[in-house]
Scaffold this active site. Structure first.
Site, PDB file in Angstrom:
ATOM      1  N   ASP A  29       0.798  -1.244   0.000  1.00  0.00           N
ATOM      2  CA  ASP A  29       0.000   0.000   0.000  1.00  0.00           C
ATOM      3  C   ASP A  29       0.825   1.287   0.000  1.00  0.00           C
ATOM      4  O   ASP A  29       1.812   1.396   0.742  1.00  0.00           O
ATOM      5  CB  ASP A  29      -0.865   0.084   1.265  1.00  0.00           C
ATOM      6  CG  ASP A  29      -1.545  -1.202   1.629  1.00  0.00           C
ATOM      7  OD1 ASP A  29      -1.507  -2.160   0.849  1.00  0.00           O
ATOM      8  OD2 ASP A  29      -2.116  -1.246   2.731  1.00  0.00           O
ATOM      9  N   PHE A  89       1.761  -0.912   9.929  1.00  0.00           N
ATOM     10  CA  PHE A  89       0.779  -1.070   8.862  1.00  0.00           C
ATOM     11  C   PHE A  89       0.400   0.306   8.297  1.00  0.00           C
ATOM     12  O   PHE A  89       0.964   1.336   8.654  1.00  0.00           O
ATOM     13  CB  PHE A  89      -0.446  -1.834   9.382  1.00  0.00           C
ATOM     14  CG  PHE A  89      -0.317  -3.337   9.262  1.00  0.00           C
ATOM     15  CD1 PHE A  89       0.913  -3.957   9.058  1.00  0.00           C
ATOM     16  CD2 PHE A  89      -1.450  -4.163   9.335  1.00  0.00           C
ATOM     17  CE1 PHE A  89       1.018  -5.346   8.935  1.00  0.00           C
ATOM     18  CE2 PHE A  89      -1.351  -5.541   9.206  1.00  0.00           C
ATOM     19  CZ  PHE A  89      -0.129  -6.138   9.005  1.00  0.00           C
ATOM     20  N   SER A  90      -0.605   0.299   7.432  1.00  0.00           N
ATOM     21  CA  SER A  90      -0.903   1.498   6.646  1.00  0.00           C
ATOM     22  C   SER A  90      -1.436   2.663   7.474  1.00  0.00           C
ATOM     23  O   SER A  90      -1.992   2.478   8.554  1.00  0.00           O
ATOM     24  CB  SER A  90      -1.892   1.153   5.534  1.00  0.00           C
ATOM     25  OG  SER A  90      -1.205   0.391   4.576  1.00  0.00           O
ATOM     26  N   ARG A 151      -7.983  -0.868  11.454  1.00  0.00           N
ATOM     27  CA  ARG A 151      -6.708  -0.318  10.976  1.00  0.00           C
ATOM     28  C   ARG A 151      -6.857   0.755   9.908  1.00  0.00           C
ATOM     29  O   ARG A 151      -7.931   1.087   9.468  1.00  0.00           O
ATOM     30  CB  ARG A 151      -5.832  -1.457  10.442  1.00  0.00           C
ATOM     31  CG  ARG A 151      -6.466  -2.281   9.344  1.00  0.00           C
ATOM     32  CD  ARG A 151      -5.523  -3.423   8.928  1.00  0.00           C
ATOM     33  NE  ARG A 151      -6.129  -4.257   7.916  1.00  0.00           N
ATOM     34  CZ  ARG A 151      -6.854  -5.343   8.158  1.00  0.00           C
ATOM     35  NH1 ARG A 151      -7.047  -5.732   9.405  1.00  0.00           N
ATOM     36  NH2 ARG A 151      -7.395  -6.045   7.171  1.00  0.00           N
ATOM     37  N   ASP A 152      -5.697   1.248   9.482  1.00  0.00           N
ATOM     38  CA  ASP A 152      -5.529   2.136   8.329  1.00  0.00           C
ATOM     39  C   ASP A 152      -6.125   3.528   8.563  1.00  0.00           C
ATOM     40  O   ASP A 152      -7.022   3.978   7.818  1.00  0.00           O
ATOM     41  CB  ASP A 152      -6.110   1.499   7.054  1.00  0.00           C
ATOM     42  CG  ASP A 152      -5.552   0.105   6.802  1.00  0.00           C
ATOM     43  OD1 ASP A 152      -4.468  -0.192   7.344  1.00  0.00           O
ATOM     44  OD2 ASP A 152      -6.182  -0.683   6.085  1.00  0.00           O
TER      45      ASP A 152
HETATM   46  N1  DQQ Z   1      -2.172  -3.687   3.913  1.00  0.00           N
HETATM   47  C1  DQQ Z   1      -1.654  -3.267   5.177  1.00  0.00           C
HETATM   48  C2  DQQ Z   1      -2.853  -3.061   6.052  1.00  0.00           C
HETATM   49  C3  DQQ Z   1      -3.944  -2.862   5.080  1.00  0.00           C
HETATM   50  C4  DQQ Z   1      -3.605  -3.798   3.979  1.00  0.00           C
HETATM   51  C5  DQQ Z   1      -0.679  -4.300   5.665  1.00  0.00           C
HETATM   52  C6  DQQ Z   1      -4.263  -3.477   2.667  1.00  0.00           C
HETATM   53  O1  DQQ Z   1      -2.690  -1.960   6.925  1.00  0.00           O
HETATM   54  O2  DQQ Z   1      -5.215  -3.090   5.643  1.00  0.00           O
HETATM   55  O3  DQQ Z   1       0.419  -4.412   4.809  1.00  0.00           O
HETATM   56  O4  DQQ Z   1      -3.559  -3.963   1.572  1.00  0.00           O
END
Ligand code: DQQ
Length: 466
Positions: A29, A89-90, A151-152
């Site tokens: 990402d 993570f993202s 997340r994210d």
């Molecule tokens: N990739 C990240 C996450 C996200 C996912 C982990 C989406 O934070 O939800 O590498 O491709």
């Protein structure tokens, strides 16, 4: 860390020449995209250990023009024994009154615990200091049920506070985008779900949410997972905000192929730009052997048309890469096609689709055939991949999506070909990203599927960005 791409991968015909990817190893990402001090910064999910998904860091690249990128040292790494010990993570980046702040998801070793963390950047965005009070959000709201998907973070400045949305799902219901607010980016109050998806139509879980105004509407973009551990499809919704909830008025698929985890920001010129991860179409062993995996799509400018459909166009700066040009008007393209010596192409075709049951363009190269097809009977845009020698480790299915043309509307195709990458945009509003892996590079040939349908065809050979 490997930083030898230019020599190590010289003979690798599948490696893109004008799309950004790090020197080696795994990337997924886009993260923390920001226009800072006149330069575009792209952070990204990165594993410094190899071409497989593990040990996530934030890699970092910078560009003056959104075309040529320079890879910089890793920006953010996991801290042993801390909330992000299993991976960074993202997430996103904001300008907090002149100070750069990264907000990301920290995970434990098994990814079962997902919490939101903050890091403050140096003025040049090169060094990052994690907030001592991390995580800034630790607990999944009780109303979600037993889920680890949390997340994210995507953060923006509202009139009198900061807002954050997080991606998750409500067990048994569907993907959910959760809304939080904060006065200082450190203390967060959970408000409610901003939006809950329809599980049957929109998938079981959301990832990587974005929310931003565009014209007089709000756009919500989510990456939707059909099942756990499976990247799915990026979706978009256009609508309005009422009482801090998103009310959709129009929805569609953003890309019907290998593009995922899109992330948007507004640049200093006021353009809303979208970046996306292009995943691989070959098995894990082949990815490890290649030594690299994952590519960033060419950044695009977003707008809405009169029917609230999301229009995207590669940034105009990208055209600086155009070199040798071939132009064909109706009837000019020889039946046998055009021979070209590179797989770095920018193709623009205008086609009258009613002239044949199927129209489009076809590229043959190294025992592989890649076709972008419009099928009149089903009103679908398709990408077909065929190999002389099929390999079960390489995707070879035909994939597509409905693309309805108005009466009298021509098909306007834009296709970017780069080694193993294909980005297709039809009439600005329908997108298919694909991957194909020819066996050799000995010359390519481009043909029209129904030569009588060609109104015009332009092909530019592109130079490399490295
Ligand atoms: N990739 C990240 C996450 C996200 C996912 C982990 C989406 O934070 O939800 O590498 O491709």
């Amino acid at each position: 860390m490997l930083r030898t791409a230019k020599t190590t991968f010289k003979e690798d015909i599948h490696r893109p020449r004008y799309h950004f990817l790090p020197a080696a190893n795994w990337m997924n990402d886009p993260n923390g995209v920001i226009h800072w001090d006149g330069r575009y910064h792209l952070f990204f999910q990165y594993n410094p250990d190899g071409a497989y998904h593990a040990n996530m860091h934030w890699g970092h690249a910078v560009s003056d023009d959104l075309v040529h990128w320079q890879e910089l040292p890793v920006a953010i790494a996991p801290t042993p024994n801390a909330a992000d010990r299993g991976g960074i993570f993202s997430g996103c980046m904001v300008n907090d009154n002149g100070a750069p702040v990264a907000i990301y998801t920290g995970v434990n070793e098994t990814y079962d615990v997902q919490v939101q963390c903050l890091a403050a950047g140096s003025p040049d965005l090169m060094t990052w200091e994690k907030y001592a009070g991390n995580p800034v959000i630790g607990d999944v709201p009780a109303e979600l049920g037993q889920t680890r998907d949390f997340r994210d973070p995507f953060v923006w400045r509202g009139a009198d506070c900061w807002y954050m949305i997080l991606a998750s799902h409500i067990v048994g219901v569907g993907g959910a985008v959760l809304l939080y607010r904060s006065g200082d980016l450190r203390g967060w109050q959970y408000l409610h779900p901003l939006f809950i998806g329809d599980r049957a139509r929109n998938g079981f879980n959301f990832e990587c949410p974005n929310l931003f105004p565009l014209g007089d509407k709000w756009v919500l973009i989510v990456s939707s997972q059909p099942a756990a551990h499976t990247p799915g499809t990026t979706l978009y919704f256009v609508g309005r905000l009422e009482n801090e909830r998103f009310i959709p008025e129009y929805e569609d698929v953003y890309d019907a192929g290998y593009s995922y985890a899109s992330l948007c920001h507004q640049d200093d010129a006021g353009r809303r730009l979208i970046y996306s991860w292009i995943r691989e179409g070959r098995g894990k062993d082949l990815q490890r052997q290649a030594g690299w995996t994952g590519v960033q799509a060419i950044p695009r400018v977003l707008s809405l048309d009169g029917r609230n459909r999301l229009i995207s166009a590669p940034v105009p700066e990208f055209e600086a890469l155009r070199g040798r040009h071939h132009h064909f008007a109706a009837g000019d393209l020889p039946e046998a096609g055009l021979s070209i010596e590179t797989l770095s192409l920018d193709i623009s075709a205008v086609l009258a689709t009613e002239k044949a049951a199927q129209s489009g363009i076809e590229l043959t190269c190294g025992g592989a055939e890649l076709a972008i097809i419009y099928d009149c009977n089903t009103s679908t845009l398709q990408v077909r991949r065929r190999y002389e020698r099929e390999d079960p480790e390489i995707d070879s299915d035909t994939h597509g999506i409905v693309h309805t043309l108005d009466s009298g509307e021509t098909l306007e195709l834009r296709a970017l070909v780069d080694g193993s990458v294909l980005e297709v945009i039809a009439n600005g509003r329908t997108r298919i990203t694909s991957r194909f892996y020819p066996a050799g590079a000995a010359g390519a040939c481009l043909r029209a599927i129904a030569p009588s349908s060609v109104i015009s065809l332009d092909i530019w050979q592109l130079s490399t960005i490295w």
